[in-house]
Design an enzyme around this catalytic site. Structure first.
Site, mmCIF file in Angstrom:
data_model
loop_
_atom_site.group_PDB
_atom_site.id
_atom_site.type_symbol
_atom_site.label_atom_id
_atom_site.label_comp_id
_atom_site.label_asym_id
_atom_site.label_seq_id
_atom_site.Cartn_x
_atom_site.Cartn_y
_atom_site.Cartn_z
ATOM 1 N N LYS A 72 0.843 -1.195 0.000
ATOM 2 C CA LYS A 72 0.000 0.000 0.000
ATOM 3 C C LYS A 72 0.879 1.247 0.000
ATOM 4 C CE LYS A 72 -3.361 -2.186 3.087
ATOM 5 N NZ LYS A 72 -4.018 -2.112 4.408
ATOM 6 N N ASP A 168 -12.870 -5.216 13.892
ATOM 7 C CA ASP A 168 -11.506 -4.849 14.299
ATOM 8 C C ASP A 168 -11.289 -5.083 15.789
ATOM 9 O OD1 ASP A 168 -10.987 -4.127 11.710
ATOM 10 O OD2 ASP A 168 -10.978 -1.962 12.065
#
Length: 174
Positions: A72, A168
């Site tokens: 990324k 998460d």
């Protein structure tokens, strides 16, 4: 582009080389040739934007499992964030180590995150917007994560986490 090595093998903080005049400035945020000169093969396939309404929003720590590992290039285009990456490559000399970088709209830094790293961030201001360039398409069945407060990593977060997804929050210990 100004590449600065981080303490994690193969990860770079990237500053802009601004060409400034009375109108403002111009700068490159991506250049295949400059990346290759640093030994980075980054095949762009996708661009993403993450908008975060509230300060204290935590997203992460995400990665994709093989064979869909992704690199990324992350840039905070509005607001400010505390960006964290963890080297999860078992063969790496920096395995299980993490770093943080403050990415803000003002400092215009970018963070290059190699394949095999987990990535997450905590917003430091309301209305933080993040732009990502990705080397792999998102594959839902390959999506993985480690918990943001996993004791294996002992990540220091600079502010309270006030917004986080259930997904998460529920990642298992590493």
């Amino acid at each position: 582009m100004i590449f600065t090595e981080t303490k994690l093998k193969d990860a770079y903080c990237i500053g802009l080389e601004k060409l400034e005049d009375d109108r403002g400035f111009f700068a490159r945020t991506w250049c295949r040739r400059e990346f290759r000169e640093k030994g980075i093969s980054f095949n762009l396939v996708q661009g993403n934007v993450s908008f975060n309404k509230k300060r204290g929003t935590l997203r992460g720590m995400h990665y994709q499992a093989a064979p869909y590992e992704e690199a990324k290039l992350v840039w905070c285009i509005r607001g400010a964030m505390y960006d964290v990456i963890i080297d999860l490559r078992p063969y790496s000399e920096t395995f299980k180590q993490w770093i943080s970088v403050d990415l803000t709209a003002e400092n215009k830094k970018l963070l290059y995150i190699p394949e095999g790293f987990a990535h997450g961030f905590l917003t430091l201001t309301d209305n933080t917007e993040v732009f990502y360039l990705m080397s792999e398409f998102y594959v839902p069945g390959s999506a993985r994560g480690v918990r943001w407060n996993d004791p294996s990593f002992q990540i220091h977060w600079p502010a309270e986490v006030t917004v986080i997804s259930e997904k998460d929050r529920q990642y298992p210990d590493f």
